[in-house]
Design a protein around this motif. Structure first.
Motif, PDB file in Angstrom:
ATOM      1  N   HIS A  39       0.825  -1.215   0.000  1.00 40.38           N
ATOM      2  CA  HIS A  39       0.000   0.000   0.000  1.00 40.38           C
ATOM      3  C   HIS A  39       0.857   1.262   0.000  1.00 40.38           C
ATOM      4  O   HIS A  39       0.608   2.186  -0.791  1.00 40.38           O
ATOM      5  N   ILE A  40       1.845   1.331   0.846  1.00 39.83           N
ATOM      6  CA  ILE A  40       2.655   2.549   0.916  1.00 39.83           C
ATOM      7  C   ILE A  40       3.649   2.647  -0.246  1.00 39.83           C
ATOM      8  O   ILE A  40       4.129   3.742  -0.575  1.00 39.83           O
ATOM      9  N   LEU A  68       8.662  17.944  -4.793  1.00 38.15           N
ATOM     10  CA  LEU A  68       8.607  16.845  -3.816  1.00 38.15           C
ATOM     11  C   LEU A  68       7.968  17.290  -2.499  1.00 38.15           C
ATOM     12  O   LEU A  68       7.263  16.518  -1.835  1.00 38.15           O
ATOM     13  N   ALA A  69       8.198  18.537  -2.130  1.00 41.37           N
ATOM     14  CA  ALA A  69       7.677  19.051  -0.865  1.00 41.37           C
ATOM     15  C   ALA A  69       6.155  19.065  -0.848  1.00 41.37           C
ATOM     16  O   ALA A  69       5.528  18.983   0.220  1.00 41.37           O
ATOM     17  N   VAL A  70       5.541  19.175  -2.057  1.00 42.58           N
ATOM     18  CA  VAL A  70       4.086  19.151  -2.130  1.00 42.58           C
ATOM     19  C   VAL A  70       3.552  17.845  -1.531  1.00 42.58           C
ATOM     20  O   VAL A  70       2.491  17.819  -0.884  1.00 42.58           O
ATOM     21  N   TYR A  71       4.284  16.767  -1.727  1.00 44.90           N
ATOM     22  CA  TYR A  71       3.882  15.453  -1.217  1.00 44.90           C
ATOM     23  C   TYR A  71       4.618  15.078   0.071  1.00 44.90           C
ATOM     24  O   TYR A  71       4.685  13.922   0.456  1.00 44.90           O
ATOM     25  N   LYS A  72       5.171  16.122   0.737  1.00 45.18           N
ATOM     26  CA  LYS A  72       5.893  15.937   1.993  1.00 45.18           C
ATOM     27  C   LYS A  72       7.048  14.947   1.854  1.00 45.18           C
ATOM     28  O   LYS A  72       7.225  14.021   2.644  1.00 45.18           O
ATOM     29  N   ILE A 130      10.609   6.049   6.407  1.00 54.05           N
ATOM     30  CA  ILE A 130      10.549   5.366   5.120  1.00 54.05           C
ATOM     31  C   ILE A 130      11.329   6.181   4.087  1.00 54.05           C
ATOM     32  O   ILE A 130      11.183   7.402   3.987  1.00 54.05           O
ATOM     33  N   TYR A 131      12.149   5.456   3.301  1.00 50.15           N
ATOM     34  CA  TYR A 131      12.978   6.090   2.272  1.00 50.15           C
ATOM     35  C   TYR A 131      12.747   5.390   0.949  1.00 50.15           C
ATOM     36  O   TYR A 131      12.574   4.173   0.887  1.00 50.15           O
ATOM     37  N   GLU A 147       5.476  11.478   5.935  1.00 52.23           N
ATOM     38  CA  GLU A 147       4.189  10.961   6.393  1.00 52.23           C
ATOM     39  C   GLU A 147       4.225   9.471   6.719  1.00 52.23           C
ATOM     40  O   GLU A 147       3.654   9.030   7.711  1.00 52.23           O
ATOM     41  N   LEU A 148       4.869   8.711   5.868  1.00 53.10           N
ATOM     42  CA  LEU A 148       4.836   7.261   6.021  1.00 53.10           C
ATOM     43  C   LEU A 148       5.725   6.799   7.167  1.00 53.10           C
ATOM     44  O   LEU A 148       6.785   7.361   7.416  1.00 53.10           O
TER      45      LEU A 148
END
Length: 423
Positions: A39-40, A68-72, A130-131, A147-148
């Motif tokens: 899922h992630i 990228l910052a838009v999606y944190k 998570i990376y 976030e993840l």
């Protein structure tokens, strides 16, 4: 093991239930974790798209970071890439292809060329983060997702622990319910050993308490029957001995010796029969093992020879004087005395030999083999020769005494020799 069959069965059920629950939760854990990672990992498509567009359009690093910052998502410094890639936990990897249409020119004019690039995206977890590691032919980048978070198994572990705890509590409650049954079994064993005053009463209304209370009522009935039987036998034997004694005295007043001898023999046989009945009653009701003590076998045999009033030359004893046995002295002496009587009575040379064969006491005498199996002769009032001066209770009494001592009477015949064994 059979004594604890119910406990072992419950324990087996507990183990099987625990293993089954553990196996189910382990499979569920792997499935749930795999689904969470899948899922992630879907977020890698956005990251790959932003990074490939950055390479194709050759935008600035500031623009890439802004997209990228838009999606944190944050770009990780190049210095940390090796550390995270080597020390981080690998979660998933996927390869894809990127198609870039570029306008080219040659001698014929302009044309569009498709450039296909291989892209490999790997996902890692490191220090609770998570990376995503994106590799292309033109470069690579490591991106951290704010976030993840890595997969958390605490909720599943809590549920698993709760289920196991319920199983173990249920097992404990079952054992608590079985404890009265274990106590009841011990009381029954004590009652079987001769303690007639043991109480089976139990509080409660469940099945075990009902069984215990029924046993208590049955025990009272058995005790009453046994007390009545004992009282009846003792009274009737006492009442029989009185006329026998009077008859023996009256016999001496008869005129002729022939009549005296005849009636003396009759009353003597009656008295002997009453005494044997008394001994049989004592053996069959024997429950108290406190009278069982350790004696040397040769001492018991000496007492039996004296009781049988046999000549010492008629009994050959070949037993080590150090051999001992735990018995009721009077009863065991009577059993040996009866074997000596039988050996002398039915042997043509009126002799019997007593010796030890291993841990078994053997009585050997010459004579013909028994016409019937031994079981026939240990029944009461059974005898080989009706003309013999016997009531047929000798071997029956011996067998009863041996059973009270957890032994059995056996018989062998070899080379003209009868061998009776206390096995």
């Amino acid at each position: 093991m059979n004594r604890h069959g119910v406990l072992i069965t419950v324990l087996f059920a507990l183990i099987v239930s625990s293993i089954s629950v553990s196996a189910v939760f382990w499979e569920f854990y792997k499935l749930n974790k795999s689904q969470y990672i899948d899922h992630i990992f879907t977020k890698h498509a956005i990251i790959t798209q932003i990074y490939t567009q950055h390479q194709q359009k050759k935008t600035s690093s500031v623009m890439l970071e802004a997209n990228l910052a838009v999606y944190k998502l944050n770009i990780v410094d190049t210095d940390n890439i090796n550390t995270i890639a080597n020390k981080g936990k690998f979660l998933k990897q996927e390869s894809s292809k990127s198609v870039d249409n570029q306008l080219m020119m040659n001698s014929r004019g302009f044309y569009t060329q498709k450039i296909i690039s291989d892209i490999r995206t790997s996902m890692f977890s490191y220090k609770n983060k998570i990376y995503f590691f994106v590799q292309t032919p033109n470069g690579s980048i490591l991106i951290e997702d704010e976030e993840l978070k890595p997969y958390k198994y605490f909720n599943l572990l809590y549920t698993y622990t709760t289920v196991l705890l319920i199983i173990f509590i249920s097992f404990f409650l079952i054992l608590q319910k079985l404890r009265p049954l274990i106590r009841l079994r011990r009381k029954i064993a004590v009652y079987g050993d001769g303690d007639m005053n043991i109480s089976f009463k139990m509080r409660g209304s469940d099945e075990i308490a009902s069984i215990a209370n029924e046993l208590e009522a049955t025990k009272d009935k058995i005790n009453n029957i046994m007390d009545s039987r004992t009282l009846f036998l003792r009274n009737i034997m006492h009442e029989l001995k009185t006329p026998i004694a009077k008859g023996t005295i009256a016999t001496q007043m008869l005129d002729t010796d022939k009549q005296k001898d005849r009636f003396s023999s009759i009353f003597g046989r009656l008295e002997s029969l009453v005494n044997e009945f008394a001994l049989i009653e004592e053996v069959t009701s024997l429950g108290d093992k406190t009278e069982f003590k350790e004696y040397r076998i040769i001492d018991i045999i000496d007492g039996a020879i004296d009781m049988a009033m046999a000549e010492r030359d008629s009994v050959d004893v070949d037993i080590d004087s150090s051999v001992k046995i735990e018995v009721n002295y009077r009863l065991y002496t009577t059993a040996i005395k009866n074997m000596i009587d039988n050996g002398i009575k039915y042997s043509p040379d009126a002799k019997v030999k007593i010796r030890m064969i291993g841990n078994e006491l053997s009585f050997e005498s010459k004579g013909e083999c028994l016409k019937h199996p031994l079981k026939y002769y240990i029944e009461p009032f059974t005898k080989e020769n009706p003309s013999k001066n016997s009531f047929g209770l000798g071997l029956y009494l011996v067998d009863s005494i041996l059973k009270a001592h957890n032994r059995v009477l056996a018989h062998e015949y070899e080379n003209g020799m009868n061998r009776f064994i206390f096995a």
